[in-house]
Design a protein around this motif. Structure first.
Motif, PDB file in Angstrom:
ATOM      1  N   ARG A   6      28.738   4.981  -4.521  1.00 51.27           N
ATOM      2  CA  ARG A   6      28.029   3.931  -3.791  1.00 51.27           C
ATOM      3  C   ARG A   6      26.517   4.117  -3.864  1.00 51.27           C
ATOM      4  O   ARG A   6      25.780   3.235  -3.447  1.00 51.27           O
ATOM      5  CB  ARG A   6      28.467   3.927  -2.323  1.00 51.27           C
ATOM      6  N   ALA A   7      26.084   5.265  -4.367  1.00 52.95           N
ATOM      7  CA  ALA A   7      24.660   5.596  -4.294  1.00 52.95           C
ATOM      8  C   ALA A   7      23.774   4.510  -4.890  1.00 52.95           C
ATOM      9  O   ALA A   7      22.674   4.272  -4.405  1.00 52.95           O
ATOM     10  CB  ALA A   7      24.392   6.931  -4.985  1.00 52.95           C
ATOM     11  N   TYR A   9      24.008   1.432  -4.663  1.00 51.77           N
ATOM     12  CA  TYR A   9      23.697   0.402  -3.665  1.00 51.77           C
ATOM     13  C   TYR A   9      22.533   0.831  -2.777  1.00 51.77           C
ATOM     14  O   TYR A   9      21.705   0.026  -2.374  1.00 51.77           O
ATOM     15  CB  TYR A   9      24.914   0.100  -2.793  1.00 51.77           C
ATOM     16  N   ALA A  10      22.486   2.137  -2.495  1.00 51.17           N
ATOM     17  CA  ALA A  10      21.376   2.657  -1.696  1.00 51.17           C
ATOM     18  C   ALA A  10      20.051   2.335  -2.358  1.00 51.17           C
ATOM     19  O   ALA A  10      19.104   1.889  -1.706  1.00 51.17           O
ATOM     20  CB  ALA A  10      21.530   4.154  -1.495  1.00 51.17           C
ATOM     21  N   TYR A  11      19.994   2.519  -3.676  1.00 53.70           N
ATOM     22  CA  TYR A  11      18.739   2.227  -4.375  1.00 53.70           C
ATOM     23  C   TYR A  11      18.400   0.748  -4.265  1.00 53.70           C
ATOM     24  O   TYR A  11      17.244   0.372  -4.108  1.00 53.70           O
ATOM     25  CB  TYR A  11      18.828   2.658  -5.839  1.00 53.70           C
ATOM     26  N   TYR A  13      19.208  -1.173  -1.802  1.00 50.40           N
ATOM     27  CA  TYR A  13      18.803  -1.428  -0.423  1.00 50.40           C
ATOM     28  C   TYR A  13      17.368  -0.992  -0.154  1.00 50.40           C
ATOM     29  O   TYR A  13      16.655  -1.630   0.630  1.00 50.40           O
ATOM     30  CB  TYR A  13      19.741  -0.713   0.556  1.00 50.40           C
ATOM     31  N   ILE A  14      16.969   0.129  -0.758  1.00 49.85           N
ATOM     32  CA  ILE A  14      15.606   0.596  -0.467  1.00 49.85           C
ATOM     33  C   ILE A  14      14.580  -0.006  -1.417  1.00 49.85           C
ATOM     34  O   ILE A  14      13.385   0.150  -1.218  1.00 49.85           O
ATOM     35  CB  ILE A  14      15.477   2.141  -0.474  1.00 49.85           C
ATOM     36  N   PRO A  16      13.438  -3.205  -2.020  1.00 51.42           N
ATOM     37  CA  PRO A  16      12.381  -4.098  -1.503  1.00 51.42           C
ATOM     38  C   PRO A  16      11.316  -3.345  -0.732  1.00 51.42           C
ATOM     39  O   PRO A  16      10.123  -3.561  -0.934  1.00 51.42           O
ATOM     40  CB  PRO A  16      13.133  -5.054  -0.576  1.00 51.42           C
ATOM     41  N   PHE A  17      11.783  -2.427   0.123  1.00 52.85           N
ATOM     42  CA  PHE A  17      10.832  -1.663   0.932  1.00 52.85           C
ATOM     43  C   PHE A  17       9.846  -0.905   0.051  1.00 52.85           C
ATOM     44  O   PHE A  17       8.633  -1.017   0.215  1.00 52.85           O
ATOM     45  CB  PHE A  17      11.584  -0.685   1.843  1.00 52.85           C
ATOM     46  N   PHE A  18      10.373  -0.149  -0.912  1.00 53.86           N
ATOM     47  CA  PHE A  18       9.478   0.698  -1.684  1.00 53.86           C
ATOM     48  C   PHE A  18       8.622  -0.092  -2.675  1.00 53.86           C
ATOM     49  O   PHE A  18       7.519   0.316  -3.005  1.00 53.86           O
ATOM     50  CB  PHE A  18      10.245   1.836  -2.356  1.00 53.86           C
ATOM     51  N   VAL A  20       7.315  -3.093  -2.006  1.00 52.10           N
ATOM     52  CA  VAL A  20       6.200  -3.546  -1.177  1.00 52.10           C
ATOM     53  C   VAL A  20       5.321  -2.369  -0.785  1.00 52.10           C
ATOM     54  O   VAL A  20       4.094  -2.465  -0.785  1.00 52.10           O
ATOM     55  CB  VAL A  20       6.730  -4.269   0.083  1.00 52.10           C
ATOM     56  N   PHE A  21       5.954  -1.255  -0.488  1.00 48.78           N
ATOM     57  CA  PHE A  21       5.228  -0.053  -0.101  1.00 48.78           C
ATOM     58  C   PHE A  21       4.252   0.369  -1.201  1.00 48.78           C
ATOM     59  O   PHE A  21       3.080   0.633  -0.938  1.00 48.78           O
ATOM     60  CB  PHE A  21       6.240   1.056   0.187  1.00 48.78           C
ATOM     61  N   ILE A  23       3.058  -1.486  -3.714  1.00 42.28           N
ATOM     62  CA  ILE A  23       2.040  -2.482  -4.037  1.00 42.28           C
ATOM     63  C   ILE A  23       1.040  -2.671  -2.903  1.00 42.28           C
ATOM     64  O   ILE A  23      -0.158  -2.762  -3.125  1.00 42.28           O
ATOM     65  CB  ILE A  23       2.706  -3.831  -4.385  1.00 42.28           C
ATOM     66  N   LYS A  25       0.816  -0.806   0.173  1.00 39.73           N
ATOM     67  CA  LYS A  25       0.475   0.280   1.077  1.00 39.73           C
ATOM     68  C   LYS A  25      -0.148   1.447   0.313  1.00 39.73           C
ATOM     69  O   LYS A  25      -1.265   1.846   0.594  1.00 39.73           O
ATOM     70  CB  LYS A  25       1.713   0.740   1.838  1.00 39.73           C
TER      71      LYS A  25
END
Lengths: 301, 285
Positions: A6-7, A9-11, A13-14, A16-18, A20-21, A23, A25
């Motif tokens: 399932r790993a 899927y984790a990537y 999921y994270i 969008p956050f990273f 944006v982070f 670009i 932040k």
């Protein structure tokens, strides 16, 4: 087993956050550092590398050091009454005999709902001269109206009062949480051993509340040293720029005088200053004897 | 007899002390409330009354002040802009930060600890550190005067991810997710139908604070927006002094209007706000 499959899927999921982070932040923070080593030509917008010269200019600037002094003065003038008052009221409101505790707590918290922009304008208008509401009260007592804006110390004090007014109720909630986390048995045991009210406060309540005190101190340092809205809005012009804070100075450098490289250097120096003061406050309030709150709610949630 | 009297004296003294302390609490409450009082009452008076005396009763100039206030600024557009912006930020931030936190809480993947460490570090950094680079970046991307740079970057809210992960670690049973996989549930369905409903209490608290925070934010909109039609309410109120030109009643009315939305939210969500603050302290304490 299923975890490794399932790993991927984790990537997802994270992602969008990273994205944006990276670009919006991380990149701006790095880019700010690059800018701080450059001068920007206003017309063409071209960058030219100038090394550390923005930093040396900043550290030789009387205005910048004055803005550091202003920030610290305003912060100290607001934090001392703010925390003392909040702690006292939190102690009082932990007593069962005090009626209407919920009402008091809400009234104290109410100022925190006001936007800092509005707080700034409100206090500027309340303390205006000669016809402000505070001066109306002062003259009603037969005293002479005070020109708060044109006195450096008084102008700083007005900003400190505004910040204190906005935040003391917020700190009451922290302190109340801390006081409630102290188990009653400890206090009762102290009473039986003959400890008075004062002894209980200084020997039990304050030591056991240390984690919360540290948290409040550190957050208020980080917040207080970043003061901007009030500095910009309470008074429009104060003699000697006595209410210009560090962030206001950075803002003026970059967005009023358009010296982006210089402003960027300012942002980094301010960052170092904030880190320095948070480190000091953590060191002062560190757990010397490893007291842990008895029956505390550490790690809850 | 003697004992009785000394007990009575003790009770009387205690009552006196209690009375004085209640008086102190009341005094602080009155002082804290006074600025509100002045703000609300003054918004109904004309300039002469505001400047010359202490007003206790409401006056009759509310409509006039409103007319003066809206002559130079379109308050309703400001309110609309603020609502659009705050709702968009709240929805988008909540959805994506919950998603990220879910991955960190319930998955094992390579780089997990390192990436979460990055989030923890950036949680501590002051917000203004990269603001000049951010401004230059947005300028280069030609996105000035748009809400995009005010909405999308909110996805990278490190504190929200941290908060949700903390919550999921304790309140989101892994067994439930495993059972859903057994039943052949698709990953995105698990997220939408199991994770989000179970995390709702935490979402409400964080969302309320995000909404208020966006509504109140000043520096970012100030540097990124310069068309008046795009201004948020907070940004408009900040210019109220110049826009109304020494019309104190109109200024006070502008301030009152800026406070109303957060007060309404507070009335509905005061409990969740208080809880969030205390949880924050317990987490870090």
């Amino acid at each position: 087993m299923w975890r490794s499959k399932r790993a991927r899927y984790a990537y997802l999921y994270i992602l969008p956050f990273f994205l944006v982070f990276l670009i919006f932040k991380l990149y701006p923070i790095i880019y700010t550092f690059v800018l701080s080593l450059c001068d920007m030509d206003l017309l063409s917008g071209k960058l030219s590398f100038v090394g550390w010269s923005n930093y040396t200019r900043l550290l030789n600037s009387e205005y910048f050091f004055r803005s550091i002094g202003n920030t610290l003065l305003i912060w100290i003038m607001s934090i001392i009454p703010q925390l003392t008052l909040a702690f006292l009221l939190a102690l009082l409101m932990s007593n069962k005999w005090l009626r209407g505790r919920a009402i008091f707590r809400n009234v104290y918290f109410f100022p925190n709902l006001v936007t800092s922009v509005t707080v700034g304008l409100l206090f500027g208008t309340l303390f205006s001269y000669p016809g402000g509401a505070i001066n109306n009260v002062i003259t009603a007592f037969g005293l002479e109206a005070v020109d708060f804006q044109n006195n450096q110390m008084l102008a700083r004090m007005v900003i400190a009062i505004a910040i204190c007014w906005k935040n003391f109720g917020f700190n009451i909630i922290y302190f109340t949480a801390g006081i409630n986390s102290i188990s009653n048995e400890v206090l009762e045991a102290a009473s039986i051993d003959g400890a008075g009210w004062w002894q209980k406060v200084t020997k039990i309540t304050i030591p056991l509340m240390k984690p919360i005190l540290i948290y409040v101190m550190v957050t208020s340092i980080i917040g207080g040293l970043q003061m901007f809205d009030e500095s910009k809005l309470v008074f429009q012009s104060v003699p000697g720029d006595a209410t210009t804070t560090m962030i206001k100075y950075m803002y003026d450098s970059a967005f009023v005088r358009f010296q982006f490289g210089y402003g960027a250097a300012c942002a980094y120096v301010v960052f170092v200053i904030i880190m320095f003061f948070s480190a000091i406050s953590m060191w002062i309030t560190r757990d010397r004897d490893k007291v842990r709150p008895l029956g505390g709610k550490r790690g809850r949630k | 007899m003697l004992e009785n009297r000394s007990v009575r004296a003790l009770v009387a003294r205690r009552k006196l002390v209690h009375g004085l302390l209640i008086l102190f609490c009341t005094f602080v409450a009155l002082v804290a409330f006074y600025p509100f009082f002045v703000m609300v009452i003054s918004s109904t008076h004309d300039n002469f009354n505001i400047v010359s005396k202490i007003n206790v009763l409401p006056g009759r100039h509310l409509a006039e002040n409103y007319e003066r206030l809206t002559r130079n600024m379109n308050i309703l557009v400001g309110i609309k802009n603020s609502i659009v912006l705050s709702v968009a930020v709240t929805v988008i931030e909540t959805y994506f930060t919950v998603m990220t936190a879910y991955a960190f809480a319930k998955f094992k993947f390579r780089g997990r600890n390192f990436l979460f460490g990055v989030i923890l570090v950036f949680m501590m950094l002051p917000g203004q550190l990269g603001i000049i680079g951010f401004y230059k970046e947005i300028q280069a991307l030609d996105m000035m005067n748009s809400y995009f740079p005010l909405i999308v970057p909110s996805i990278a809210n490190c504190f929200a991810v941290f908060f949700y992960k903390q919550y999921m670690d304790t309140s989101l049973p892994t067994e439930l997710i495993e059972a859903a996989i057994m039943d052949g549930c698709r990953e995105i369905q698990i997220f939408h139908n199991i994770v989000i409903p179970l995390v709702k209490p935490a979402m409400v608290t964080q969302a309320v604070l995000t909404f208020i925070g966006t509504w109140n934010s000043y520096l970012n909109p100030l540097i990124l927006l310069n068309e008046k039609e795009k201004f948020t309410l907070t940004l408009m109120i900040a210019t109220v002094r110049d826009a109304t030109n020494a019309e104190y009643g109109a200024q006070y009315l502008g301030m009152v209007i800026s406070v109303i939305p957060t007060v309404i939210i507070y009335c509905f969500g005061s409990k969740t706000i208080m809880e969030k603050i205390t949880v924050g302290a317990a987490v870090k304490g």
